[in-house]
Enzyme design. Sequence first.
Site, mmCIF file in Angstrom:
data_model
loop_
_atom_site.group_PDB
_atom_site.id
_atom_site.type_symbol
_atom_site.label_atom_id
_atom_site.label_comp_id
_atom_site.label_asym_id
_atom_site.label_seq_id
_atom_site.Cartn_x
_atom_site.Cartn_y
_atom_site.Cartn_z
ATOM 1 N N GLU A 51 -50.770 21.059 18.500
ATOM 2 C CA GLU A 51 -51.001 20.408 20.068
ATOM 3 C C GLU A 51 -51.658 18.652 19.805
ATOM 4 O O GLU A 51 -52.924 18.657 18.690
ATOM 5 C CB GLU A 51 -51.945 20.846 20.824
ATOM 6 C CG GLU A 51 -52.462 20.444 21.579
ATOM 7 C CD GLU A 51 -51.815 21.574 22.782
ATOM 8 O OE1 GLU A 51 -51.746 20.640 24.502
ATOM 9 O OE2 GLU A 51 -51.145 22.981 22.447
ATOM 10 N N ASP B 120 -43.270 24.850 27.091
ATOM 11 C CA ASP B 120 -43.666 25.312 28.877
ATOM 12 C C ASP B 120 -44.470 24.703 29.080
ATOM 13 O O ASP B 120 -45.471 23.756 28.350
ATOM 14 C CB ASP B 120 -43.559 26.736 28.914
ATOM 15 C CG ASP B 120 -45.211 27.166 28.042
ATOM 16 O OD1 ASP B 120 -45.272 26.338 26.691
ATOM 17 O OD2 ASP B 120 -45.998 28.202 27.957
ATOM 18 N N GLU C 174 -46.894 28.806 25.025
ATOM 19 C CA GLU C 174 -47.537 28.424 24.839
ATOM 20 C C GLU C 174 -48.673 28.725 25.564
ATOM 21 O O GLU C 174 -50.061 29.155 25.046
ATOM 22 C CB GLU C 174 -47.574 27.609 23.706
ATOM 23 C CG GLU C 174 -48.872 27.254 22.668
ATOM 24 C CD GLU C 174 -50.190 26.391 23.867
ATOM 25 O OE1 GLU C 174 -50.714 25.935 23.003
ATOM 26 O OE2 GLU C 174 -49.912 26.206 24.994
ATOM 27 N N GLU C 175 -48.281 28.189 26.224
ATOM 28 C CA GLU C 175 -49.660 28.351 27.129
ATOM 29 C C GLU C 175 -49.953 29.975 28.068
ATOM 30 O O GLU C 175 -50.908 30.043 28.833
ATOM 31 C CB GLU C 175 -49.294 27.375 29.123
ATOM 32 C CG GLU C 175 -48.799 26.367 28.615
ATOM 33 C CD GLU C 175 -50.663 25.195 28.614
ATOM 34 O OE1 GLU C 175 -50.611 25.749 28.467
ATOM 35 O OE2 GLU C 175 -50.137 24.106 28.208
ATOM 36 N N HIS D 130 -44.885 22.700 21.495
ATOM 37 C CA HIS D 130 -44.879 23.820 22.925
ATOM 38 C C HIS D 130 -43.695 22.965 24.352
ATOM 39 O O HIS D 130 -44.354 22.324 24.669
ATOM 40 C CB HIS D 130 -45.872 25.049 23.188
ATOM 41 C CG HIS D 130 -46.974 24.056 24.455
ATOM 42 N ND1 HIS D 130 -46.418 23.784 24.986
ATOM 43 C CD2 HIS D 130 -47.896 23.921 24.072
ATOM 44 C CE1 HIS D 130 -47.588 22.926 25.844
ATOM 45 N NE2 HIS D 130 -48.839 23.009 24.627
ATOM 46 N N ASP E 70 -49.873 17.656 27.984
ATOM 47 C CA ASP E 70 -49.917 19.402 27.273
ATOM 48 C C ASP E 70 -48.405 19.494 27.560
ATOM 49 O O ASP E 70 -48.575 20.306 28.697
ATOM 50 C CB ASP E 70 -51.214 19.951 28.209
ATOM 51 C CG ASP E 70 -51.526 21.204 27.891
ATOM 52 O OD1 ASP E 70 -50.348 21.143 26.151
ATOM 53 O OD2 ASP E 70 -51.698 21.878 28.163
#
Length: 270
Positions: A197, A100, A167-168, A98, A131
């Site tokens: 992830e 973001d 995603e976040e 992801h 992340d």
Amino acid sequence: MTGQKINFLETKKEKSKMKLDPVTPAEDISVTRFRQYLRIETVQPNPDYLNAKKFLELYAEELNFPIEHVETAPGKWVSIMKCEGCDKNLKSIILNSHIDVVPVYPEHWKHPPFSAHKDENGDIWARGSQDMKLVGIQYMEAIRRIRQKNSDWKPKRTFYIVWVPDEEIGGHDGMEKWILNHRDHFDSLNVGYELDEGLANPKTTYRVFYGERSPWWIKIIATGQPGHGSAFIQNSAGERLHKYISRVMEFRNFEEGRLNSTDDKFKDIQ
């Protein structure tokens, strides 16, 4: 395919405004590309997805990957790069990450969180460095290194390097809408497996988890014998709730044991 088409001229115009950072002998190209990606402020609640899109287009062009974008919501794209496999009859693989990152409080940082500052130890300071911008770059740079060793290399299966937004905050305008609103396009990829992830690892191994831990919401209503607090009431609601919690913790401990065990009886789930 139902994925939204890209205006080629518009894309060329956008790309002309951004260039990939120059590569120097002082830094490996993988680090240079990583740091440029980190400097794009794709922080919630207003991620800079447009500049991320431009960067990914240039990155894909550098590695000779076809790239397409599916606009899942205004100003939000799922970007898909393709690495053609030898056997088109086999299910493909998605390497997903992801774009973001979560919000940041700069006053608590030693270095600006979107500077991608590299200190004297080689540590890189930036929001998203683990992340999970790191993982997307790892996918790309692993392919680059394989090709450097064997210019004729081609994977057995086709795989797609996929970059998703939001995603976040649940992925509702990203992966969810790609699958729900552009199902024909997703199905055309013939996906059989996905890596998602991941975490940084200072060693040479890469830990893989099967599936994703997810919330398991349970509502428990305990009833029992009432009575005055001065007496030791039997079969009370508290006793019954305690028994339930104990069983839940036993189950949790057992599952943790399965994860960490090398015992033969668990070989089938390793």
